[in-house]
Design a protein around this motif. Sequence first.
Motif, PDB file in Angstrom:
ATOM      1  N   SER A   1       0.800  -1.225   0.000  1.00 55.19           N
ATOM      2  CA  SER A   1       0.000   0.000   0.000  1.00 55.19           C
ATOM      3  C   SER A   1       0.833   1.276   0.000  1.00 55.19           C
ATOM      4  O   SER A   1       0.428   2.284  -0.576  1.00 55.19           O
ATOM      5  CB  SER A   1      -0.949  -0.005   1.206  1.00 55.19           C
ATOM      6  OG  SER A   1      -0.230  -0.119   2.419  1.00 55.19           O
ATOM      7  N   VAL A   2       2.010   1.263   0.632  1.00 55.86           N
ATOM      8  CA  VAL A   2       2.848   2.465   0.631  1.00 55.86           C
ATOM      9  C   VAL A   2       3.306   2.794  -0.781  1.00 55.86           C
ATOM     10  O   VAL A   2       3.280   3.951  -1.216  1.00 55.86           O
ATOM     11  CB  VAL A   2       4.067   2.293   1.569  1.00 55.86           C
ATOM     12  CG1 VAL A   2       5.065   3.424   1.384  1.00 55.86           C
ATOM     13  CG2 VAL A   2       3.618   2.244   3.023  1.00 55.86           C
ATOM     14  N   LYS A   3       3.715   1.768  -1.537  1.00 50.42           N
ATOM     15  CA  LYS A   3       4.153   1.991  -2.914  1.00 50.42           C
ATOM     16  C   LYS A   3       3.011   2.542  -3.765  1.00 50.42           C
ATOM     17  O   LYS A   3       3.206   3.444  -4.595  1.00 50.42           O
ATOM     18  CB  LYS A   3       4.673   0.690  -3.520  1.00 50.42           C
ATOM     19  CG  LYS A   3       5.954   0.159  -2.899  1.00 50.42           C
ATOM     20  CD  LYS A   3       6.452  -1.044  -3.695  1.00 50.42           C
ATOM     21  CE  LYS A   3       7.730  -1.621  -3.094  1.00 50.42           C
ATOM     22  NZ  LYS A   3       7.480  -2.354  -1.844  1.00 50.42           N
ATOM     23  N   LEU A   4       1.804   1.994  -3.570  1.00 53.31           N
ATOM     24  CA  LEU A   4       0.651   2.465  -4.337  1.00 53.31           C
ATOM     25  C   LEU A   4       0.368   3.938  -4.043  1.00 53.31           C
ATOM     26  O   LEU A   4       0.110   4.730  -4.958  1.00 53.31           O
ATOM     27  CB  LEU A   4      -0.581   1.617  -4.007  1.00 53.31           C
ATOM     28  CG  LEU A   4      -0.495   0.122  -4.353  1.00 53.31           C
ATOM     29  CD1 LEU A   4      -1.733  -0.603  -3.832  1.00 53.31           C
ATOM     30  CD2 LEU A   4      -0.340  -0.095  -5.846  1.00 53.31           C
ATOM     31  N   ALA A   5       0.454   4.315  -2.754  1.00 52.26           N
ATOM     32  CA  ALA A   5       0.181   5.701  -2.368  1.00 52.26           C
ATOM     33  C   ALA A   5       1.241   6.654  -2.913  1.00 52.26           C
ATOM     34  O   ALA A   5       0.918   7.739  -3.421  1.00 52.26           O
ATOM     35  CB  ALA A   5       0.103   5.810  -0.843  1.00 52.26           C
TER      36      ALA A   5
END
Length: 322
Positions: free
Chosen positions: A255-259
């Motif tokens: 999720s951090v990469k997506l954000a």
Amino acid sequence: MEDAQRVFNKMPSHDVVTWNSMILGHVKCGQGQKALELFQQMNKEGVQPDSVTFVGVLNACASIVALEEGRCVHQQIIEIYMISPKSEHYSCMVDLLGRAGKLHEAENMIKVMPGKPYVPAWRALLAACKIHGNVEMGECVAKQFLELEPENAVDYVLLSNIYAAAGNRHLCENVELQRQERGVENQTGHTWIEVKNEVHSFIAGNQDHPQMIEIHTELQRLSGLMHDVGYVPDIKFVLHNEEEEEKGFQLCHHSVKLAVALGLINTAPGTPLRVIKNLRVCEDCHTSTKFISKIVGRAIMVRDANRFHHFEDGVCSCLDYW
């Protein structure tokens, strides 16, 4: 912190609470050296520190692994300032000693702490065991606080990660089985980023965002650039039996990469990104965000469950220990 410093500078005078706010603020943002400089300035101005001040100062020492300075400060609390150290102070020292690799000394520090067992101190030691690869001590420490807080899923994850880093899949599975038998639910990881006054939420593997195609295109672009400058996906914590390539693909859906990718494609070059995560950021997301900050020339701030991570020019303010 820049805004806080401006307000601080405009104040006609500063009491201990004001100094504490600034010191602790810098510590939270990974600026340990700046916090220690403020403490020195506070002493020069004759403001008497209190118990809270020393929580900040010892945390600052831990954040930059100033071992001897931390030991000196801990001694001064008792001998010069006549303050009885509390569990929080001992916990800071455990964190400092753990970061410095003094694991047995950190364990002894816990044993001489006043009062009942203090879970944050044990957790700091467990994190140190993970960083320094001490599986044997990590097992012993985990047993201590799994008895104190058997319902906390974070501790099972920490122990499982120690086994994963050592390549012991069987023991990882045992920890997971123990968690399930005790009915402890894993908390779902969420990451948020605000872009153009709208908050976007991501969960690992979730594909529902309307810009998901653009997000994956950006991640593929960044992945190629990162590999060119030495990035290697950290797959040791991906415990499933997929092939290496599939494990790397899973990491791309964190999720951090997506954000971060969403922020990059929707903001002007050079704009800082601010991301919030409800759990501890994983090792691979931490490493990749360092690479991304250098490649795109952006400051990226990630607030996870432990601290603020300021990524800039390929370096994180936490010095890779969190």
